[in-house]
Design an enzyme around this catalytic site. Structure first.
Site, PDB file in Angstrom:
ATOM      1  N   HIS A   1       1.043  -1.105  -0.157  1.00 34.20           N
ATOM      2  CA  HIS A   1       0.162   0.111  -0.028  1.00 34.20           C
ATOM      3  C   HIS A   1       0.844   1.260  -0.321  1.00 34.20           C
ATOM      4  O   HIS A   1       1.022   1.949  -1.084  1.00 34.20           O
ATOM      5  CB  HIS A   1      -0.970   0.351   1.330  1.00 34.20           C
ATOM      6  CG  HIS A   1      -2.192  -0.765   1.575  1.00 34.20           C
ATOM      7  ND1 HIS A   1      -2.189  -2.180   1.011  1.00 34.20           N
ATOM      8  CD2 HIS A   1      -3.358  -0.241   0.601  1.00 34.20           C
ATOM      9  CE1 HIS A   1      -3.656  -2.212   0.916  1.00 34.20           C
ATOM     10  NE2 HIS A   1      -4.614  -1.348   0.636  1.00 34.20           N
ATOM     11  N   ASP A   2       1.806   1.290   1.116  1.00 31.61           N
ATOM     12  CA  ASP A   2       2.934   2.313   0.645  1.00 31.61           C
ATOM     13  C   ASP A   2       3.777   1.764   1.672  1.00 31.61           C
ATOM     14  O   ASP A   2       3.814   2.064   2.656  1.00 31.61           O
ATOM     15  CB  ASP A   2       2.020   3.447   1.722  1.00 31.61           C
ATOM     16  CG  ASP A   2       2.668   4.758   1.378  1.00 31.61           C
ATOM     17  OD1 ASP A   2       3.861   4.717   0.537  1.00 31.61           O
ATOM     18  OD2 ASP A   2       2.511   5.940   1.365  1.00 31.61           O
TER      19      ASP A   2
END
Length: 666
Positions: A550-551
């Site tokens: 996701h990050d």
């Protein structure tokens, strides 16, 4: 047909995704005149096969309906009272009220010269600058008739929302162009009576060639010259699958793609100007920019409509891994065809078979590879479709796509967008949390409702793009899986929640990561605890990858670990209170499960607030505001009682699905 019939059909699971109602069998095309009562016996038959053993005795107890019992009439009364109060609480803290104003009339206009404001909440001024002009009449934060406000402060959703007109042009234009292409470039079988396999092969070639050429034009328009960087990564990944010995493909594939994930983040998409500065640094004592750097900066300016291509490339990485791993597994079955061995009809395979049965070796070629990885409707955000499934659907049109179902799905999407617009015009939870206000100025009820509706807005902002791009694919004749199964408020199990949240990604993780790691371990009774421990370790590894995907930041990594930690109580409770021991006391077991589910919901809310909303510091402020006083603790008790009522309704919804023959895992 009655309006009630179409309303039920609009919000039926079959309209959302036929995989939910035909999970074990190939989805059947439903004629547009077929009524719900006509299809019900088929669903009941599926339900009986899923809930009864060979001797006809039930394997999963399905209780009698409770919808008309006194217990549930009490729940209905609670819903009628509590749900409007929930909305009122968060709306009240999302507006400023003006108590006194001086009006000036003229022959041409009606305007406000001055206003003495009395704001409804002390923190309004801290986030009012984050609000944007809206369009819903009558929604006025201040007495300014010409200005209507909404909360469009989320950069991710606002970028999608602001580009909806352009995206709608693509949704209409791309399928029409595809049909025009099919009309003029239809392939001639060159035989009098072509076989079904020959027609399927021609259909595959025709559709993938259009996808190939359109995808190249699409990424060129999106990323400009950066499209060459995307194609370079695709080429290197393809060479890993095709150029390495078979035993090295999985390891090198994962190392390469995870490395790309980190490199894209660390080097910010590899700007040519940065590369030029390394090759030829600044000239002269004053640090004048060299001609090479100037040229590179000019080329960087040709970045297309979406210069930061690396932001959404993480979805493409999943397809790169899917192609390589599906090719790797296909090499195990070169000597036999699973379709012939199982005597299956290739035109009506179930989704499970479409994913597991490998494509023909000739399908693992550069054209089909690029057409799949860069398939335009699903390129930006998914849903995720495996390579095997993509090739299978290109060979044979999926029978799950009908005109009526697609129209109903489009209407449902439009209603979802309208719901989001209403929420953003009346509830400013995103702007309030972004402003990082003094949480002590809110009451415990206001704090909890801000956090609750913040999560709902996050759910909606992800749901809308996913359904938009899935609708685009449906119009193009491809049926990807639905990403959001249930409403966010219709979840009580952490394990089931993650099966239904970003469902296609969850299924991808299970197929390409969780199962290869060993899954949940052995199911033997002698090694139950060891098996569960191994399953929890694999679960932690999976969510670490999910968080990094996701990050790459500490907050999402903490979110992944919190999710793994919060799943542990549910696993332990299932060992201590196995369902088989409570068959003689179903109501007692239902109450115990309800109490445990309340704890699950609270933990899931905390984990998601940390990962996607207010972060750890914000959660700390929220918790201190709720449990830091006797009134807060009293509210927490009442909130848990409300959650318990909601959980009992969730239980009954799933029981109703079982009675209708629908057995879902979320």
């Amino acid at each position: 047909m009655s309006l009630l019939y179409w309303a039920r059909k609009l919000y039926s699971l079959d309209t959302l995704d036929t995989r939910f109602t035909h999970s074990a069998n190939p989805p059947r095309a439903v004629s547009e005149s077929q009524s719900q009562s006509q299809s019900q016996p088929q669903l009941n038959q599926i339900g009986r096969s899923a809930t009864t053993g060979q001797d006809g005795r039930p394997t999963d107890s399905v209780s009698q309906s409770r919808w008309k019992t006194p217990e549930f009439f009490f729940y209905y009364l609670a819903f009628i009272i509590v749900v409007p109060l929930m909305f009122k609480t968060v709306i009240d803290v999302s507006q400023g009220q003006y108590s006194k104003c001086q009006l000036h009339f003229s022959s041409f206009d009606f305007s406000v010269l001055s206003a003495l404001s009395v704001e409804s909440h002390p923190t309004y001024s801290s986030y009012s600058h984050l609000l944007s002009p809206g369009w819903i009449p009558g929604r006025k934060v201040a007495y300014r008739p010409a200005l209507i406000f909404q909360d469009n402060s989320d950069a991710q959703f606002s970028s999608f929302r602001d580009n909806i007109p352009s995206l709608l042009g693509l949704v209409v234009g791309h399928p029409l162009l595809h049909r025009v292409y099919d009309f003029f470039v239809s392939r001639d079988p060159k035989v009098a009576k072509p076989s079904a396999s020959l027609l399927a092969k021609l259909r595959l070639e025709q559709r993938t060639q259009f996808d190939y050429y359109f995808a190249l034009l699409f990424i060129l328009a999106l990323h400009g010259l950066s499209a060459l960087k995307v194609l370079l990564i695709l080429f290197l990944n393809y060479r890993i699958a095709k150029g390495l010995p078979r035993k090295y493909i999985p390891v090198v594939t994962w190392i390469f793609n995870i490395g790309i994930l980190f490199a894209n983040e660390l080097y910010d998409g590899y700007p040519l100007s940065d590369i030029a500065k390394v090759i030829k640094p600044a000239e002269g004592s004053l640090g004048q920019v060299s001609s090479l750097v100037s040229c590179a900066q000019w080329l960087d300016g040709l970045g297309g409509l979406m210069p930061r291509w690396q932001i959404l490339f993480k979805v493409t990485i999943l397809r790169l891994i899917s192609f390589n791993m599906d090719f790797y597994w296909s090499l195990e079955q070169l000597s036999s065809s699973p379709i012939e061995k199982k005597q299956l009809d290739p035109a009506s395979l179930s989704e499970r078979d479409r994913m597991r049965i490998p494509a023909e070796q000739t399908s693992f070629n550069p054209v089909y590879y690029v057409a799949y990885v860069l398939y335009s409707p699903l390129y930006l955000s998914g849903p995720i479709l495996t390579f095997n499934d993509y090739i299978s659907q290109q060979r044979h049109a999926p029978s799950s796509i009908t005109r009526t179902r697609t129209i109903l799905y489009a209407i449902r999407f439009c209603l979802t967008v309208l719901c989001m617009e209403l929420v953003l015009h009346y509830i400013y939870a995103l702007a309030i949390s972004s402003a990082a206000p003094n949480w002590s100025l809110y009451t415990p009820g206001q704090l909890s409702m801000l956090g609750y509706f913040h999560l709902h807005i996050i759910w909606l902002k992800l749901l809308i793009p996913w359904r938009f791009f899935r609708l685009w694919a449906l119009l193009d004749g491809l049926d990807p899986p639905e990403n959001m199964v249930r409403c966010m408020s219709n979840n009580y199990s952490a394990l089931a929640f993650w099966r239904g949240w970003h469902r296609s990604f969850n299924r991808w993780v299970v197929r390409y990561l969780y199962v290869p790691l060993g899954g949940g371990g052995t199911r033997s009774t002698e090694r139950t605890l060891l098996s569960r421990a191994r399953g929890m370790f694999n679960f932690l590894a999976v969510f670490t990858f999910v968080a990094l995907w996701h990050d790459i930041n500490l907050r999402l990594l903490m979110w992944g670990w919190l999710v793994s930690l919060f799943v542990l109580p549910e696993v332990v409770a299932s060992l201590i209170f196995p369902a088989r021991r409570w068959h003689s006391h179903p109501n007692t077991y239902r109450v115990l499960c309800g109490i445990g589910a309340v704890g699950n919901i609270l933990m899931m809310m905390m984990a998601n607030l940390v990962g996607f909303a207010v972060g750890l510091d914000g959660l700390k402020g929220l918790m201190e505001g709720i449990v830091g006083s006797y009134s807060g603790l009293a509210f927490l008790v009442l909130a848990c009682a409300g959650l318990f009522i909601g959980v009992q309704v969730m239980f009954e919804i799933r029981e109703s699905e079982l009675r209708a023959g629908i057995k879902m895992k979320c």
